[in-house]
Design a protein around this motif. Structure first.
Motif, PDB file in Angstrom:
ATOM      1  N   MET A  20      10.861  -9.165  -9.361  1.00  0.00           N
ATOM      2  CA  MET A  20      10.165  -9.749  -8.213  1.00  0.00           C
ATOM      3  C   MET A  20      10.194 -11.274  -8.264  1.00  0.00           C
ATOM      4  SD  MET A  20       9.073  -7.303  -6.121  1.00  0.00           S
ATOM      5  CE  MET A  20      10.801  -6.994  -6.199  1.00  0.00           C
ATOM      6  N   ALA A  21      10.213 -11.846  -9.474  1.00  0.00           N
ATOM      7  CA  ALA A  21      10.328 -13.302  -9.601  1.00  0.00           C
ATOM      8  C   ALA A  21      11.682 -13.768  -9.059  1.00  0.00           C
ATOM      9  CB  ALA A  21      10.148 -13.735 -11.049  1.00  0.00           C
ATOM     10  N   LYS A  22      12.732 -12.985  -9.310  1.00  0.00           N
ATOM     11  CA  LYS A  22      14.055 -13.320  -8.776  1.00  0.00           C
ATOM     12  C   LYS A  22      14.062 -13.278  -7.254  1.00  0.00           C
ATOM     13  CE  LYS A  22      16.947 -11.800 -12.622  1.00  0.00           C
ATOM     14  NZ  LYS A  22      17.999 -10.861 -13.031  1.00  0.00           N
ATOM     15  N   GLN A  23      13.177 -12.475  -6.683  1.00  0.00           N
ATOM     16  CA  GLN A  23      13.078 -12.357  -5.230  1.00  0.00           C
ATOM     17  C   GLN A  23      12.142 -13.409  -4.638  1.00  0.00           C
ATOM     18  OE1 GLN A  23      14.849 -10.048  -3.353  1.00  0.00           O
ATOM     19  NE2 GLN A  23      15.877  -9.766  -5.310  1.00  0.00           N
ATOM     20  N   GLY A  24      11.591 -14.254  -5.509  1.00  0.00           N
ATOM     21  CA  GLY A  24      10.725 -15.327  -5.023  1.00  0.00           C
ATOM     22  C   GLY A  24       9.243 -15.018  -5.063  1.00  0.00           C
ATOM     23  N   HIS A  25       8.870 -13.917  -5.686  1.00  0.00           N
ATOM     24  CA  HIS A  25       7.459 -13.541  -5.796  1.00  0.00           C
ATOM     25  C   HIS A  25       6.935 -13.951  -7.163  1.00  0.00           C
ATOM     26  CE1 HIS A  25       7.746 -11.150  -2.149  1.00  0.00           C
ATOM     27  NE2 HIS A  25       8.867 -10.639  -2.633  1.00  0.00           N
TER      28      HIS A  25
ATOM     29  N   TYR B  88       1.755  -5.789  -2.957  1.00  0.00           N
ATOM     30  CA  TYR B  88       0.972  -6.513  -1.945  1.00  0.00           C
ATOM     31  C   TYR B  88       1.752  -7.708  -1.405  1.00  0.00           C
ATOM     32  CZ  TYR B  88      -2.666  -3.585  -3.884  1.00  0.00           C
ATOM     33  OH  TYR B  88      -3.381  -2.502  -4.318  1.00  0.00           O
ATOM     34  N   GLU B  89       2.471  -8.386  -2.280  1.00  0.00           N
ATOM     35  CA  GLU B  89       3.287  -9.517  -1.834  1.00  0.00           C
ATOM     36  C   GLU B  89       4.445  -9.051  -0.966  1.00  0.00           C
ATOM     37  OE1 GLU B  89       4.405 -12.699  -4.334  1.00  0.00           O
ATOM     38  OE2 GLU B  89       2.646 -12.504  -5.622  1.00  0.00           O
ATOM     39  N   VAL B  90       5.094  -7.964  -1.363  1.00  0.00           N
ATOM     40  CA  VAL B  90       6.210  -7.433  -0.583  1.00  0.00           C
ATOM     41  C   VAL B  90       5.706  -6.981   0.784  1.00  0.00           C
ATOM     42  CG1 VAL B  90       7.894  -5.544  -0.434  1.00  0.00           C
ATOM     43  CG2 VAL B  90       7.606  -6.793  -2.579  1.00  0.00           C
ATOM     44  N   ALA B  91       4.576  -6.283   0.804  1.00  0.00           N
ATOM     45  CA  ALA B  91       4.001  -5.818   2.073  1.00  0.00           C
ATOM     46  C   ALA B  91       3.677  -6.998   2.981  1.00  0.00           C
ATOM     47  CB  ALA B  91       2.747  -4.996   1.812  1.00  0.00           C
TER      48      ALA B  91
ATOM     49  N   ILE C  56       3.530  -5.768   6.732  1.00  0.00           N
ATOM     50  CA  ILE C  56       2.913  -4.449   6.681  1.00  0.00           C
ATOM     51  C   ILE C  56       1.520  -4.598   6.079  1.00  0.00           C
ATOM     52  CG2 ILE C  56       3.068  -2.130   5.697  1.00  0.00           C
ATOM     53  CD1 ILE C  56       6.140  -2.571   5.566  1.00  0.00           C
ATOM     54  N   PRO C  57       0.482  -4.149   6.784  1.00  0.00           N
ATOM     55  CA  PRO C  57      -0.872  -4.277   6.235  1.00  0.00           C
ATOM     56  C   PRO C  57      -1.075  -3.321   5.059  1.00  0.00           C
ATOM     57  CG  PRO C  57      -0.926  -3.090   8.324  1.00  0.00           C
ATOM     58  CD  PRO C  57       0.499  -3.537   8.104  1.00  0.00           C
ATOM     59  N   LEU C  58      -1.386  -3.888   3.912  1.00  0.00           N
ATOM     60  CA  LEU C  58      -1.641  -3.098   2.710  1.00  0.00           C
ATOM     61  C   LEU C  58      -2.853  -3.698   2.025  1.00  0.00           C
ATOM     62  CD1 LEU C  58      -0.699  -0.867   0.714  1.00  0.00           C
ATOM     63  CD2 LEU C  58       0.601  -2.640  -0.463  1.00  0.00           C
ATOM     64  N   GLU C  59      -3.877  -2.905   1.883  1.00  0.00           N
ATOM     65  CA  GLU C  59      -5.123  -3.361   1.273  1.00  0.00           C
ATOM     66  C   GLU C  59      -5.282  -2.718  -0.101  1.00  0.00           C
ATOM     67  OE1 GLU C  59      -7.035  -5.599   2.836  1.00  0.00           O
ATOM     68  OE2 GLU C  59      -5.685  -5.564   4.564  1.00  0.00           O
ATOM     69  N   LYS C  60      -6.006  -3.394  -0.968  1.00  0.00           N
ATOM     70  CA  LYS C  60      -6.341  -2.776  -2.247  1.00  0.00           C
ATOM     71  C   LYS C  60      -7.334  -1.663  -1.947  1.00  0.00           C
ATOM     72  CE  LYS C  60      -5.295  -6.645  -5.113  1.00  0.00           C
ATOM     73  NZ  LYS C  60      -5.579  -7.413  -6.284  1.00  0.00           N
ATOM     74  N   GLY C  61      -7.115  -0.531  -2.567  1.00  0.00           N
ATOM     75  CA  GLY C  61      -7.971   0.617  -2.299  1.00  0.00           C
ATOM     76  C   GLY C  61      -7.266   1.631  -1.423  1.00  0.00           C
ATOM     77  N   TYR C  62      -7.997   2.193  -0.484  1.00  0.00           N
ATOM     78  CA  TYR C  62      -7.492   3.278   0.357  1.00  0.00           C
ATOM     79  C   TYR C  62      -6.523   2.772   1.414  1.00  0.00           C
ATOM     80  CZ  TYR C  62      -7.427   7.263   3.496  1.00  0.00           C
ATOM     81  OH  TYR C  62      -7.026   8.308   4.282  1.00  0.00           O
TER      82      TYR C  62
ATOM     83  N   ALA D 175       5.163   2.683   3.866  1.00  0.00           N
ATOM     84  CA  ALA D 175       4.995   2.805   2.414  1.00  0.00           C
ATOM     85  C   ALA D 175       6.357   2.862   1.729  1.00  0.00           C
ATOM     86  CB  ALA D 175       4.173   4.041   2.073  1.00  0.00           C
ATOM     87  N   GLY D 176       7.296   3.558   2.339  1.00  0.00           N
ATOM     88  CA  GLY D 176       8.646   3.654   1.785  1.00  0.00           C
ATOM     89  C   GLY D 176       9.366   2.315   1.777  1.00  0.00           C
ATOM     90  N   LYS D 177       9.124   1.515   2.803  1.00  0.00           N
ATOM     91  CA  LYS D 177       9.744   0.187   2.845  1.00  0.00           C
ATOM     92  C   LYS D 177       9.259  -0.669   1.692  1.00  0.00           C
ATOM     93  CE  LYS D 177      10.384  -0.213   7.840  1.00  0.00           C
ATOM     94  NZ  LYS D 177       9.943  -0.952   9.041  1.00  0.00           N
ATOM     95  N   ILE D 178       7.971  -0.589   1.409  1.00  0.00           N
ATOM     96  CA  ILE D 178       7.400  -1.402   0.336  1.00  0.00           C
ATOM     97  C   ILE D 178       7.925  -0.933  -1.020  1.00  0.00           C
ATOM     98  CG2 ILE D 178       5.274  -2.057  -0.847  1.00  0.00           C
ATOM     99  CD1 ILE D 178       3.864  -1.621   1.909  1.00  0.00           C
TER     100      ILE D 178
END
Length: 90
Positions: free
Chosen positions: A24-29, A40-43, A48-54, A63-66
């Protein structure tokens, strides 16, 4: 998103997380200190809205894209590592 994936060698979890951070660091994250946050960074990058938890209301397609983005990059990196290792043995 729960961590439901099964690792054949559970002791490898730390090394896989380290690889995820490197990829992920190579991808700039910047997730080297907390690779579990890569999703969460990729989302966020994908809008794409992605929250911690549910996240049960998330579309499977999103989800598959992430996960596919992260896992695909990790697989590419592992293949490159294996090819490099084989080249060194010749």
């Amino acid at each position: 998103m729960a961590r439901n994936n099964k690792i054949l060698v559970p002791e490898a979890r730390d090394e896989l997380d380290e690889l995820k951070g490197q990829v992920m660091a190579k991808q700039g994250h910047d997730t080297r200190n907390q690779p579990q946050n890569a999703k969460y960074e990729v989302a966020e990058d994908m809008g794409i809205p992605l929250e911690k938890g549910y996240n049960g209301d998330m579309k499977a397609k999103d989800a598959g894209k992430i996960g596919g983005n992260i896992g695909g990059q990790m697989v590419r990196e592992m293949i490159q590592m294996a090819e490099k290792s084989l080249d060194q043995k010749k």
